[in-house]
Design a protein around this motif. Structure first.
Motif, PDB file in Angstrom:
ATOM      1  N   MET A   1       0.895  -0.838  -0.006  1.00 41.55           N
ATOM      2  CA  MET A   1      -0.094   0.037   0.324  1.00 41.55           C
ATOM      3  C   MET A   1       1.371   1.357   0.317  1.00 41.55           C
ATOM      4  N   LEU A   2       0.928   2.313  -1.152  1.00 42.26           N
ATOM      5  CA  LEU A   2       1.057   3.408  -0.595  1.00 42.26           C
ATOM      6  C   LEU A   2       0.026   4.773  -0.362  1.00 42.26           C
ATOM      7  N   LEU A   3       0.052   5.505  -0.003  1.00 47.05           N
ATOM      8  CA  LEU A   3      -0.866   6.661   0.061  1.00 47.05           C
ATOM      9  C   LEU A   3      -0.182   8.178   0.408  1.00 47.05           C
ATOM     10  N   ASP A   4      -1.175   9.105  -0.225  1.00 42.55           N
ATOM     11  CA  ASP A   4      -0.807  10.057  -0.109  1.00 42.55           C
ATOM     12  C   ASP A   4      -1.043  10.393   2.185  1.00 42.55           C
ATOM     13  N   PRO A   5       0.031  10.630   2.817  1.00 43.64           N
ATOM     14  CA  PRO A   5      -0.503  10.909   4.270  1.00 43.64           C
ATOM     15  C   PRO A   5      -0.915  12.492   4.708  1.00 43.64           C
ATOM     16  N   LEU A   6      -0.129  13.338   3.607  1.00 43.22           N
ATOM     17  CA  LEU A   6      -1.369  14.706   4.304  1.00 43.22           C
ATOM     18  C   LEU A   6      -2.669  15.097   3.833  1.00 43.22           C
ATOM     19  N   THR A   7      -3.291  13.338   3.654  1.00 44.99           N
ATOM     20  CA  THR A   7      -4.679  13.187   3.345  1.00 44.99           C
ATOM     21  C   THR A   7      -5.287  13.581   4.630  1.00 44.99           C
ATOM     22  N   GLY A   8      -4.097  12.958   6.134  1.00 44.44           N
ATOM     23  CA  GLY A   8      -4.996  12.600   7.222  1.00 44.44           C
ATOM     24  C   GLY A   8      -5.263  11.330   7.759  1.00 44.44           C
ATOM     25  N   SER A   9      -5.185  10.387   6.819  1.00 48.65           N
ATOM     26  CA  SER A   9      -5.801   9.218   6.704  1.00 48.65           C
ATOM     27  C   SER A   9      -5.789   7.859   6.730  1.00 48.65           C
ATOM     28  N   GLY A  10      -4.126   8.083   6.884  1.00 48.59           N
ATOM     29  CA  GLY A  10      -3.662   6.803   7.685  1.00 48.59           C
ATOM     30  C   GLY A  10      -3.855   5.844   7.960  1.00 48.59           C
ATOM     31  N   GLU A  11      -4.291   5.490   9.228  1.00 53.22           N
ATOM     32  CA  GLU A  11      -4.721   4.523  10.052  1.00 53.22           C
ATOM     33  C   GLU A  11      -6.491   4.297   9.084  1.00 53.22           C
ATOM     34  N   GLU A  12      -7.139   5.004   9.141  1.00 52.28           N
ATOM     35  CA  GLU A  12      -8.568   4.420   8.054  1.00 52.28           C
ATOM     36  C   GLU A  12      -7.869   3.811   7.141  1.00 52.28           C
ATOM     37  N   ALA A  13      -6.715   4.159   6.096  1.00 54.70           N
ATOM     38  CA  ALA A  13      -7.327   3.545   5.045  1.00 54.70           C
ATOM     39  C   ALA A  13      -6.146   1.728   5.090  1.00 54.70           C
ATOM     40  N   VAL A  14      -5.527   2.021   5.960  1.00 58.84           N
ATOM     41  CA  VAL A  14      -4.968   0.770   6.860  1.00 58.84           C
ATOM     42  C   VAL A  14      -6.296  -0.025   6.595  1.00 58.84           C
ATOM     43  N   LEU A  15      -6.827   0.164   7.472  1.00 61.61           N
ATOM     44  CA  LEU A  15      -8.135  -1.352   8.181  1.00 61.61           C
ATOM     45  C   LEU A  15      -8.556  -0.895   7.375  1.00 61.61           C
ATOM     46  N   ILE A  16      -9.098   0.020   6.680  1.00 55.21           N
ATOM     47  CA  ILE A  16     -10.014  -0.243   5.838  1.00 55.21           C
ATOM     48  C   ILE A  16     -10.015  -1.311   4.484  1.00 55.21           C
ATOM     49  N   ALA A  17      -8.775  -1.094   4.234  1.00 54.43           N
ATOM     50  CA  ALA A  17      -8.242  -1.690   3.155  1.00 54.43           C
ATOM     51  C   ALA A  17      -8.180  -3.682   3.610  1.00 54.43           C
ATOM     52  N   ALA A  18      -7.445  -3.312   5.260  1.00 53.71           N
ATOM     53  CA  ALA A  18      -7.290  -4.340   6.041  1.00 53.71           C
ATOM     54  C   ALA A  18      -8.772  -5.579   5.837  1.00 53.71           C
ATOM     55  N   THR A  19      -9.982  -4.625   6.512  1.00 54.70           N
ATOM     56  CA  THR A  19     -10.709  -5.154   5.795  1.00 54.70           C
ATOM     57  C   THR A  19     -11.569  -5.705   4.468  1.00 54.70           C
ATOM     58  N   MET A  20     -10.867  -5.304   4.303  1.00 51.24           N
ATOM     59  CA  MET A  20     -12.146  -6.098   2.341  1.00 51.24           C
ATOM     60  C   MET A  20     -10.578  -6.776   2.124  1.00 51.24           C
ATOM     61  N   LEU A  21      -9.592  -6.927   2.343  1.00 47.74           N
ATOM     62  CA  LEU A  21      -8.828  -8.036   1.789  1.00 47.74           C
ATOM     63  C   LEU A  21      -9.742  -9.271   2.524  1.00 47.74           C
ATOM     64  N   GLY A  22      -9.622  -8.913   3.546  1.00 47.85           N
ATOM     65  CA  GLY A  22      -9.825  -9.943   4.736  1.00 47.85           C
ATOM     66  C   GLY A  22      -8.521 -10.310   5.360  1.00 47.85           C
ATOM     67  N   ASP A  23      -8.243 -10.911   6.235  1.00 47.44           N
ATOM     68  CA  ASP A  23      -7.308 -12.104   7.269  1.00 47.44           C
ATOM     69  C   ASP A  23      -5.937 -12.633   7.152  1.00 47.44           C
ATOM     70  N   GLY A  24      -6.107 -12.745   5.941  1.00 47.27           N
ATOM     71  CA  GLY A  24      -5.665 -13.745   5.725  1.00 47.27           C
ATOM     72  C   GLY A  24      -4.138 -13.363   4.148  1.00 47.27           C
ATOM     73  N   VAL A  25      -4.330 -11.414   4.343  1.00 45.44           N
ATOM     74  CA  VAL A  25      -3.615 -10.825   2.884  1.00 45.44           C
ATOM     75  C   VAL A  25      -2.558 -10.006   3.945  1.00 45.44           C
ATOM     76  N   PRO A  26      -1.629 -10.391   4.958  1.00 46.02           N
ATOM     77  CA  PRO A  26      -0.651  -9.039   5.189  1.00 46.02           C
ATOM     78  C   PRO A  26      -0.566  -7.943   4.688  1.00 46.02           C
ATOM     79  N   LEU A  27      -0.259  -6.185   5.075  1.00 47.86           N
ATOM     80  CA  LEU A  27      -0.045  -4.972   4.348  1.00 47.86           C
ATOM     81  C   LEU A  27       1.078  -4.802   4.525  1.00 47.86           C
ATOM     82  N   ALA A  28       2.239  -4.540   3.559  1.00 43.99           N
ATOM     83  CA  ALA A  28       2.962  -3.557   4.094  1.00 43.99           C
ATOM     84  C   ALA A  28       3.118  -1.913   3.229  1.00 43.99           C
TER      85      ALA A  28
END
Lengths: 87, 393
Positions: B130-157
């Motif tokens: 995952m690569l994102l624009d942090p100046l949006t202030g949505s870093g953790e939000e985007a990661v948790l949303i992606a993790a929810t959508m990807l499911g438990d078996g997909v690690p994120l880096a």
């Protein structure tokens, strides 16, 4: 302590365990506050929660805007996957 | 065939740098064609140009990138340069981009994932970058949303893009499409799992402080006072030992100062580090992700040795998650503040990562936030942290 993420476990969940799941994103203070308030709103008594009650608490927190709601939805999705059921 | 990794770093104009990188990656990979190419470019080499040239050079590959605050490989680190990472072999990569991250992180992440397949036959392991624009202030939000959508078996880096500490605009891209206010997601399908390691080296500087007024990623007040006023007060003593007086800082120096003294969110036995990125005219502080009102934080600091040790620890954890087997190479996402703390010794930390992995090629960039979420993790956005994504041989 029970492990609320233990697959297949029907063991009750404590509020502290729900807080532990939300704390990495929200911090312990905020996580404690939102779990306590949601349980209060749902009139869930102090003490252990059934899986259904725990998911209801997360459902309630999930309505909050921003990171709080997103965190609750994430934790709920993980618990449903582990427990194999939903409300 | 298993996995083969090549890395490169180049200076100069966007065109010169991108062409040099392409040639060096080809040399490193030999006859192998890369499935994924990542390019991380400073503000001196516009990402749009670098990605466009790289995509043309590797038309069969999935090409993604981000703007940076510093670049490095196992050979050297640089400012004002471009670094590249390519992996070939038993790997399939797909990537997507979503925009409007600040206003609607769910929609942005959903869009980025919408065109990516759920499975690839013969490649049972899935890892997301995952690569994102942090100046949006949505870093953790985007990661948790992606993790929810990807499911438990997909690690994120992954990492949050930088802009050489200007804190104005950061970009991410896929192929020839580059955007700010955006998120890029790559799904990597492999025969065996990749290894993710994460570690930070910060410790508390202040007593616990309560965020008493916050809105999204902006903290207005701490303990009932303007956030910056509290920050300056608690960091004054430590900063003066370095010859810095927080009260005398001009706006251009605030970003770098704040990255030395970040917030630590109490989470179990550890602190989750949260980076303040800027100071508002009203004395508020803006962060790379949401900070809930009512949260308890501590201001933190770190010493150089702790940063070097934690970089090695992240690499050791990544290697351990591969079962200790041989590593082909690694992508590394390292917070810019580690460079600010380490100064000339920054490459010592990079060397520790490479050595811990077995003296392998690695490439990465200095980020405004790091992303790592493995199975069982309940948070995935970090600051002042090293994240290592190790590819097994």
């Amino acid at each position: 302590m029970n492990d609320p993420s233990d697959p297949g476990s029907d063991a009750p969940v404590t509020r502290a365990e729900l807080v532990e799941l939300l704390a990495p994103a929200l911090g312990e203070t905020k996580a404690t506050d939102v779990v306590r308030q949601a349980a209060l709103d749902l009139r869930i008594p102090n003490g252990q929660l059934t899986h259904q009650q725990a998911l209801s608490v997360l459902d309630k927190v999930a309505y909050a805007p921003g990171l709080v709601g997103i965190s609750a939805r994430f934790v709920k999705s993980r618990l449903i996957l582990k427990w194999g059921h939903c409300t | 065939m298993s996995l083969l990794v090549a890395t490169a770093l180049a200076d100069g104009s966007a065109e010169d740098a991108a062409n040099t990188l392409a040639a060096d990656l080809r040399k490193g990979l030999g006859d192998a064609s890369p499935a994924l190419v990542c390019v991380f470019a400073s503000t001196k080499q516009p990402l749009e140009q670098v990605l466009s040239i790289t995509s043309a050079a590797f038309p069969q590959a999935c090409v993604v990138g981000a703007s940076t605050a510093g670049e490095f490989t196992e050979v050297r680190d640089a400012k004002g340069a471009v670094t590249a990472f390519a992996v070939a072999g038993d790997v399939v990569a797909h990537a997507g981009i979503g925009t409007g991250l600040a206003a609607n992180p769910e929609a942005a992440v959903s869009t980025a994932l919408s065109s990516l397949p759920a499975t690839e036959s013969g490649f049972p392991s899935v890892t997301a970058i995952m690569l994102l624009d942090p100046l949006t202030g949505s870093g953790e939000e985007a990661v948790l949303i992606a993790a929810t959508m990807l499911g438990d078996g997909v690690p994120l880096a992954g990492g949050a893009a930088g802009d050489d500490l200007a804190m104005k605009t950061t970009h991410v891209g896929v192929g020839t499409r580059v955007a700010a206010d955006a998120v890029v997601l790559v799904k990597l399908f492999t025969k065996v799992p990749l290894g993710v390691g994460v570690c930070h080296g910060h410790r508390p500087l202040s007593e616990p402080l309560t965020v008493t007024k916050a809105s999204g990623s902006v903290v207005h007040e701490i303990n009932g006072r303007p956030a910056w006023e509290v920050w300056a007060e608690h960091t004054k003593s430590a900063a003066r030992k370095r010859g810095v007086d927080p009260a005398g800082l001009v706006d251009a120096d605030i970003g770098g100062f704040l990255l030395r003294y970040e917030a630590g969110l109490a989470a179990g036995k550890d602190l989750k580090i949260r980076a303040p990125l800027g100071r508002g005219a009203d004395g508020s502080l803006s962060f790379a992700c949401g900070i809930p009102q009512g949260a308890e934080i501590r201001i933190t600091e770190s010493e150089p040795e702790e940063q070097i040790d934690s970089a090695r620890a992240a690499a050791e954890r990544a290697r351990a998650s591969l079962g200790g087997g041989k590593v082909a190479g690694a992508l590394v996402f390292d917070c810019i503040c580690r460079n600010l703390i380490l100064g000339d010794r920054f490459h010592a930390a990079v060397n520790q990562v490479s050595q811990a992995l077995g003296d392998v090629p690695l490439a990465g960039f200095e980020t405004y936030g790091e992303i790592a979420l493995a199975a069982g993790d309940m948070s995935g956005f970090h600051n002042t942290t090293t994240v290592v994504l190790a590819f097994p041989e």
